[in-house]
Design a protein around this motif. Sequence first.
Motif, PDB file in Angstrom:
ATOM      1  N   LEU A  52       0.829  -1.200   0.000  1.00 16.87           N
ATOM      2  CA  LEU A  52       0.000   0.000   0.000  1.00 16.87           C
ATOM      3  C   LEU A  52       0.868   1.258   0.000  1.00 16.87           C
ATOM      4  N   LEU A  53       1.938   1.241   0.796  1.00 19.96           N
ATOM      5  CA  LEU A  53       2.847   2.385   0.856  1.00 19.96           C
ATOM      6  C   LEU A  53       3.515   2.623  -0.493  1.00 19.96           C
ATOM      7  N   ILE A  54       3.908   1.548  -1.162  1.00 20.01           N
ATOM      8  CA  ILE A  54       4.546   1.675  -2.481  1.00 20.01           C
ATOM      9  C   ILE A  54       3.587   2.335  -3.464  1.00 20.01           C
ATOM     10  N   THR A  55       2.337   1.879  -3.481  1.00 16.27           N
ATOM     11  CA  THR A  55       1.375   2.471  -4.412  1.00 16.27           C
ATOM     12  C   THR A  55       1.125   3.941  -4.095  1.00 16.27           C
TER      13      THR A  55
ATOM     14  N   GLY B 153      -4.977   5.945 -11.353  1.00 13.56           N
ATOM     15  CA  GLY B 153      -4.705   5.880  -9.916  1.00 13.56           C
ATOM     16  C   GLY B 153      -5.323   4.657  -9.272  1.00 13.56           C
ATOM     17  N   TYR B 154      -6.540   4.323  -9.661  1.00  9.48           N
ATOM     18  CA  TYR B 154      -7.215   3.136  -9.125  1.00  9.48           C
ATOM     19  C   TYR B 154      -6.453   1.866  -9.483  1.00  9.48           C
ATOM     20  N   LEU B 155      -5.933   1.798 -10.705  1.00  9.64           N
ATOM     21  CA  LEU B 155      -5.242   0.590 -11.168  1.00  9.64           C
ATOM     22  C   LEU B 155      -3.878   0.393 -10.514  1.00  9.64           C
ATOM     23  N   LEU B 156      -3.381   1.421  -9.812  1.00 15.17           N
ATOM     24  CA  LEU B 156      -2.181   1.199  -9.005  1.00 15.17           C
ATOM     25  C   LEU B 156      -2.439   0.110  -7.965  1.00 15.17           C
ATOM     26  N   LEU B 157      -3.685   0.055  -7.483  1.00 15.75           N
ATOM     27  CA  LEU B 157      -4.048  -0.913  -6.441  1.00 15.75           C
ATOM     28  C   LEU B 157      -4.697  -2.174  -7.000  1.00 15.75           C
ATOM     29  N   HIS B 158      -5.424  -2.035  -8.094  1.00 18.72           N
ATOM     30  CA  HIS B 158      -6.224  -3.160  -8.580  1.00 18.72           C
ATOM     31  C   HIS B 158      -5.940  -3.502 -10.033  1.00 18.72           C
TER      32      HIS B 158
ATOM     33  N   ARG C 218      -3.062  27.028 -14.148  1.00 17.13           N
ATOM     34  CA  ARG C 218      -3.752  27.585 -12.984  1.00 17.13           C
ATOM     35  C   ARG C 218      -4.740  26.600 -12.358  1.00 17.13           C
ATOM     36  N   VAL C 219      -5.398  25.783 -13.201  1.00 20.37           N
ATOM     37  CA  VAL C 219      -6.460  24.902 -12.706  1.00 20.37           C
ATOM     38  C   VAL C 219      -6.265  23.452 -13.136  1.00 20.37           C
ATOM     39  N   GLY C 220      -6.021  23.252 -14.422  1.00 16.67           N
ATOM     40  CA  GLY C 220      -6.044  21.909 -14.988  1.00 16.67           C
ATOM     41  C   GLY C 220      -5.063  20.935 -14.372  1.00 16.67           C
ATOM     42  N   ARG C 221      -3.812  21.345 -14.225  1.00 17.20           N
ATOM     43  CA  ARG C 221      -2.795  20.398 -13.719  1.00 17.20           C
ATOM     44  C   ARG C 221      -3.106  19.982 -12.282  1.00 17.20           C
ATOM     45  N   TRP C 222      -3.720  20.901 -11.504  1.00 13.34           N
ATOM     46  CA  TRP C 222      -4.076  20.571 -10.122  1.00 13.34           C
ATOM     47  C   TRP C 222      -5.212  19.546 -10.082  1.00 13.34           C
ATOM     48  N   LEU C 223      -6.169  19.699 -10.993  1.00 19.67           N
ATOM     49  CA  LEU C 223      -7.267  18.744 -11.049  1.00 19.67           C
ATOM     50  C   LEU C 223      -6.779  17.362 -11.479  1.00 19.67           C
ATOM     51  N   LEU C 224      -5.881  17.320 -12.449  1.00 13.67           N
ATOM     52  CA  LEU C 224      -5.381  16.027 -12.915  1.00 13.67           C
ATOM     53  C   LEU C 224      -4.511  15.358 -11.851  1.00 13.67           C
ATOM     54  N   ALA C 225      -3.763  16.165 -11.101  1.00 12.24           N
ATOM     55  CA  ALA C 225      -2.992  15.611  -9.987  1.00 12.24           C
ATOM     56  C   ALA C 225      -3.936  15.053  -8.917  1.00 12.24           C
ATOM     57  N   ALA C 226      -5.006  15.814  -8.620  1.00 21.99           N
ATOM     58  CA  ALA C 226      -5.977  15.355  -7.620  1.00 21.99           C
ATOM     59  C   ALA C 226      -6.684  14.085  -8.080  1.00 21.99           C
ATOM     60  N   ALA C 227      -6.882  13.938  -9.393  1.00 24.22           N
ATOM     61  CA  ALA C 227      -7.575  12.765  -9.924  1.00 24.22           C
ATOM     62  C   ALA C 227      -6.801  11.484  -9.630  1.00 24.22           C
TER      63      ALA C 227
ATOM     64  N   GLY D 134      -8.442   8.489  -7.463  1.00 22.68           N
ATOM     65  CA  GLY D 134      -8.533   7.109  -7.937  1.00 22.68           C
ATOM     66  C   GLY D 134      -7.864   6.146  -6.973  1.00 22.68           C
ATOM     67  N   TRP D 135      -6.719   6.553  -6.436  1.00 21.14           N
ATOM     68  CA  TRP D 135      -5.999   5.712  -5.464  1.00 21.14           C
ATOM     69  C   TRP D 135      -6.842   5.552  -4.188  1.00 21.14           C
ATOM     70  N   ALA D 136      -7.457   6.635  -3.739  1.00 18.99           N
ATOM     71  CA  ALA D 136      -8.278   6.571  -2.525  1.00 18.99           C
ATOM     72  C   ALA D 136      -9.501   5.683  -2.729  1.00 18.99           C
TER      73      ALA D 136
END
Length: 244
Positions: free
Chosen positions: A2-5, A130-135, A172-181, A185-187
Amino acid sequence: MLLITFILAVGFVSVHLFSRYLPFLDNVPRSRLLSAAGGISVAYVFIHLLPELNKHNEVLDRNIQSGALEFFENHTYIVAMIGLAIFYGLERMVKTSKKKQQEENNLDRASKGVFWIHIFSFFLYNSLIGYLLLHGEQETVTGLVFYFIALAVHFITSDHALREAHKEMYDRVGRWLLAAAILAGWAIGITWKVNENIIAVLFALLAGGVILNVMKEELPEERESNFWAFAAGLAGYTLLLMLA
């Protein structure tokens, strides 16, 4: 594990937030490093992505019982083709909007409405990554690292394309949203395991998008890519995947 992902998810976030500072992205002819990155991304598509798509196809074949869902049986590749078409349509929409903005408003970017549609599609794209990091199919640390390498270099070039299309709005906005995505997905992957049939269909759509974006960004004729650097990246990453 989990820590690695989580560390790799943070790595993806860092790529989105800091790739703008890489000095070689606008070079013409294209830098050897970017050409090698293109080779890595293409190797990922053919050596990892397509075989994994076939596995998801087998999942659907095994699980589909409802007549309403029979379309997806043996048709995962059609779903991937639909994904490619969707992302191609988005790219055409962005280019058309950017041209219209230049003619009518003297602005070198797409309209705000198109920006939000484009970013929303990539938000979903990144959330699944992000989800596929785990599954995903990566069951070892080595497999996860290879997954990270391929998609990190892919993110660098796709970020550059999004920045070219949307200029300061992306920074200003886009890169932050994609980083949050990625983190979203991981969460989701931690708290909820999505039905494997849904993931199979979403993965197929993602695969189509990845294939289009790889071919569009990593093989750009106008940037005069370095073939030998591209071939070295392709061969080196293929060898690593086969030895893993």
